[in-house]
Scaffold this motif. Structure first.
Motif, PDB file in Angstrom:
ATOM      1  N   GLU A 171     -10.337  -3.986 -10.232  1.00 34.31           N
ATOM      2  CA  GLU A 171     -11.016  -2.973  -9.417  1.00 34.31           C
ATOM      3  C   GLU A 171     -11.561  -3.543  -8.121  1.00 34.31           C
ATOM      4  O   GLU A 171     -11.690  -2.817  -7.130  1.00 34.31           O
ATOM      5  N   ASN A 201      -8.923  -3.138  -5.158  1.00 34.22           N
ATOM      6  CA  ASN A 201      -8.396  -1.797  -4.911  1.00 34.22           C
ATOM      7  C   ASN A 201      -7.342  -1.413  -5.946  1.00 34.22           C
ATOM      8  O   ASN A 201      -6.283  -0.877  -5.636  1.00 34.22           O
ATOM      9  N   TYR A 234      -3.132  -0.512  -5.598  1.00 38.75           N
ATOM     10  CA  TYR A 234      -2.793   0.413  -4.534  1.00 38.75           C
ATOM     11  C   TYR A 234      -2.548  -0.320  -3.212  1.00 38.75           C
ATOM     12  O   TYR A 234      -3.172  -1.354  -2.933  1.00 38.75           O
TER      13      TYR A 234
END
Length: 351
Positions: free
Chosen positions: A326, A329, A349
């Motif tokens: 996390e 991203n 991402y």
């Protein structure tokens, strides 16, 4: 409604000022024409009779305008005082924890003040809730850490006591194992605290998903030979992601290790990866029994040990993986496959 009241107040002020100004002008004109009449030789009774009534009407108009002006100012003052009182009452309710909402609608200064006060109070509530949540989280983590420390320390004390009574290599081995457990716990807690504080340096660069999976599997070769569980990583073409290779590899290792611990000897941990314009996906699954249904919502919580947990795990490996992913991203999730077995899904991402 507030805007209409504002317009009515302004009209009242304009009307009263106009009436006062007209009355003063009429009074002065009466005096002026009176002097002209006396100097021009008009008869005093004939000229002063209408002038007397004109002055009377001018005086009445003046006092009427003054009364209207005073009434408008008084109503305006009362309205402002009432709204200030309501704001004070609202803040007093907030201070004693009762709160509430403000429902005035308008575009005047009081409405803007109301909006700013409401925004400030809302932020204060959010800050207080966040502080309470952080306090509860800290208390829970402290309790969990104390519980995690209690077991190895108790075991170590017992081993030392037994060694005093009867020295044995078994007790020495048990002592070394618990010391290793404590060192691993310390390193995991320090890493989590750095992740929480945002001080963990992540050197993000372009990396290949196949390379990360291969490095993670190589580091688990010893565990693979010990458990008899193999790791299968097919080469599926290029799939690039922007991440810190070392820490992402550590996160993937924790997922692979979890699958290996819940797979019977002779089983296989499978890996796949793919890329699309939005994210790069890495999937890791096994052919074991899968997760217990009640464990799935808590798998990534710190110190959580599942229903089918094996060995002396610290319960922070999956939490570390989640924090690492996390912070770059990405997202991580877990589920049971319809065909059977546990599955972890990582999405990194592009933007």
């Amino acid at each position: 409604m507030t805007e209409q009241k504002h317009i009515v107040t302004m009209m009242g002020i304009v009307l009263s000022v106009s009436l006062i100004a007209s009355s003063i002008t009429a009074f002065l004109l009466c005096g002026y024409y009176n002097r002209i009449g006396l100097s021009g030789g008009y008869g005093q009774p004939d000229f002063l009779q209408p002038a007397k009534y004109s002055r009377l009407f001018a005086v009445i108009g003046f006092f009427a305008g003054a009364a209207l002006f005073g009434t408008v100012i008084l109503l305006w003052h009362r309205q402002n005082t009432r709204r200030i009182r309501q704001l004070i009452d609202y803040l007093e309710r907030v201070n004693i924890g009762r709160g509430g909402e403000l429902f005035w609608v308008g575009e005047d200064d009081f409405s803007r003040l109301q909006d700013e006060i409401y925004k400030t109070v809302t932020k204060l509530y959010q800050t207080a809730d966040a502080a309470l949540a952080a306090k509860n989280s800290f208390a829970d983590n402290l309790s969990n850490i104390a519980h995690q420390l209690k077991t190895p320390i108790t075991s170590m004390l017992l081993s030392v006591q037994m060694m005093r009574e009867k020295p044995s290599p078994h007790h020495l081995e048990q002592l070394c194992r618990q010391l290793t457990h404590l060192v691993d716990l310390e390193e995991g807690l320090l890493l989590l605290s750095r992740m929480d504080a945002g001080t963990l340096p992540l050197e993000r660069r372009e990396a290949d998903a196949f390379t990360i999976l291969t490095l993670a599997a190589d580091n688990l070769q010893e565990l693979s030979e010990k458990t008899g569980v193999s790791i299968e990583i097919p080469e599926m073409g290029p799939a690039l992601l922007h991440a810190d290779v070392e820490w992402t590899m550590e996160a993937v290792m924790n997922l692979m290790k979890n699958c290996m611990e819940h797979t019977a000897s002779g089983g296989t941990v499978f890996c796949s990866y793919e890329q699309n314009p939005i994210y790069t996906q890495i999937r890791i699954w096994d052919d074991g029994a899968g997760f217990a249904r009640e464990d799935i919502p808590h798998l990534f919580e710190r110190f959580y040990r599942g229903k089918h947990q094996k060995g002396e795990g610290l319960g922070i490996g999956l939490a570390l993986s989640k924090a690492v992913i996390e912070s770059q991203n990405g997202t991580i999730s877990a589920c049971n496959r319809p065909e059977g077995g546990a599955c972890f899904d990582i999405r990194m991402y592009c933007h």
